[in-house]
Design a protein around this motif. Structure first.
Motif, PDB file in Angstrom:
ATOM      1  N   ALA A   1      -9.845   4.996   1.211  1.00 29.59           N
ATOM      2  CA  ALA A   1      -9.491   5.669  -0.044  1.00 29.59           C
ATOM      3  C   ALA A   1      -9.427   7.181   0.180  1.00 29.59           C
ATOM      4  CB  ALA A   1     -10.494   5.319  -1.141  1.00 29.59           C
ATOM      5  N   ARG A   2     -10.416   7.732   0.877  1.00 31.44           N
ATOM      6  CA  ARG A   2     -10.407   9.184   1.167  1.00 31.44           C
ATOM      7  C   ARG A   2      -9.212   9.559   2.032  1.00 31.44           C
ATOM      8  NH1 ARG A   2     -15.821   8.149   1.740  1.00 31.44           N
ATOM      9  NH2 ARG A   2     -15.659   8.072   4.002  1.00 31.44           N
TER      10      ARG A   2
ATOM     11  N   THR B   1      -1.998   8.310  -4.553  1.00 35.50           N
ATOM     12  CA  THR B   1      -2.808   7.954  -5.710  1.00 35.50           C
ATOM     13  C   THR B   1      -3.398   6.581  -5.439  1.00 35.50           C
ATOM     14  OG1 THR B   1      -1.394   9.198  -7.219  1.00 35.50           O
ATOM     15  CG2 THR B   1      -2.735   7.436  -8.190  1.00 35.50           C
ATOM     16  N   ILE B   2      -4.683   6.427  -5.705  1.00 34.95           N
ATOM     17  CA  ILE B   2      -5.344   5.133  -5.559  1.00 34.95           C
ATOM     18  C   ILE B   2      -5.328   4.469  -6.937  1.00 34.95           C
ATOM     19  CG2 ILE B   2      -7.444   3.928  -4.874  1.00 34.95           C
ATOM     20  CD1 ILE B   2      -6.070   5.596  -2.614  1.00 34.95           C
TER      21      ILE B   2
ATOM     22  N   TYR C   1      -6.221   8.078   2.352  1.00 37.12           N
ATOM     23  CA  TYR C   1      -4.950   8.071   1.618  1.00 37.12           C
ATOM     24  C   TYR C   1      -4.897   9.172   0.562  1.00 37.12           C
ATOM     25  CZ  TYR C   1      -3.405   3.968   4.108  1.00 37.12           C
ATOM     26  OH  TYR C   1      -3.005   3.117   5.100  1.00 37.12           O
ATOM     27  N   ARG C   2      -6.001   9.466  -0.100  1.00 36.08           N
ATOM     28  CA  ARG C   2      -6.013  10.592  -1.049  1.00 36.08           C
ATOM     29  C   ARG C   2      -5.708  11.901  -0.334  1.00 36.08           C
ATOM     30  NH1 ARG C   2     -10.695   8.096  -3.517  1.00 36.08           N
ATOM     31  NH2 ARG C   2     -10.050   7.247  -5.511  1.00 36.08           N
ATOM     32  N   ARG C   3      -6.297  12.073   0.839  1.00 39.62           N
ATOM     33  CA  ARG C   3      -6.074  13.298   1.621  1.00 39.62           C
ATOM     34  C   ARG C   3      -4.596  13.467   1.964  1.00 39.62           C
ATOM     35  NH1 ARG C   3     -10.099  12.390   4.995  1.00 39.62           N
ATOM     36  NH2 ARG C   3      -8.836  11.526   6.659  1.00 39.62           N
TER      37      ARG C   3
ATOM     38  N   PHE D   1      -2.262   1.727  -3.352  1.00 44.12           N
ATOM     39  CA  PHE D   1      -2.080   3.171  -3.253  1.00 44.12           C
ATOM     40  C   PHE D   1      -0.579   3.442  -3.219  1.00 44.12           C
ATOM     41  CE2 PHE D   1      -2.520   1.585   1.061  1.00 44.12           C
ATOM     42  CZ  PHE D   1      -1.500   2.211   1.770  1.00 44.12           C
TER      43      PHE D   1
ATOM     44  N   ARG E   1       2.632   6.912  -3.374  1.00 42.92           N
ATOM     45  CA  ARG E   1       3.054   8.302  -3.530  1.00 42.92           C
ATOM     46  C   ARG E   1       4.546   8.405  -3.299  1.00 42.92           C
ATOM     47  NH1 ARG E   1       2.371  12.255   1.642  1.00 42.92           N
ATOM     48  NH2 ARG E   1       4.423  12.843   0.954  1.00 42.92           N
TER      49      ARG E   1
END
Length: 94
Positions: free
Chosen positions: A52-53, A61-62, A55-57, A90, A92
């Motif tokens: 999760a971290r 969007t999760i 892909y957010r980085r 996820f 984007r």
């Protein structure tokens, strides 16, 4: 309409934390963008906070427990991609 599903992005455990996954993802997104894809999406095990971290980085969007809307066009209707039990989606734009 062109979408890119991120699947099986993996780096050997002893090679992690060297930027390899980031480079693979960046290059994959660039290739798909060059081929006119405009949205990237995928899913991962919900319990994996590290992914999760990651892909957010990278600007994703999760969608915790939610589907991802894959927009249609004037010829094609919108569709959704849903997570399997125990997964998170996820997405984007690219």
């Amino acid at each position: 309409m062109a979408y890119a599903k991120i699947r099986a992005l993996a780096v050997a455990e002893d090679q992690r934390r060297q930027g390899i996954a980031s480079a693979l993802l960046t290059n994959a997104l660039a290739i798909h963008r060059d081929h006119r894809a405009f949205l990237a999406y995928g899913q991962f095990t919900a319990a994996d906070a590290g992914l999760a971290r990651f892909y957010r980085r990278h600007g994703f969007t999760i969608h915790a427990g939610e589907s991802v809307l894959l927009p249609g066009s004037s010829r094609y209707r919108d569709v959704g991609a849903s997570p399997l039990p125990g997964e998170q989606m996820f997405s984007r734009t690219i």
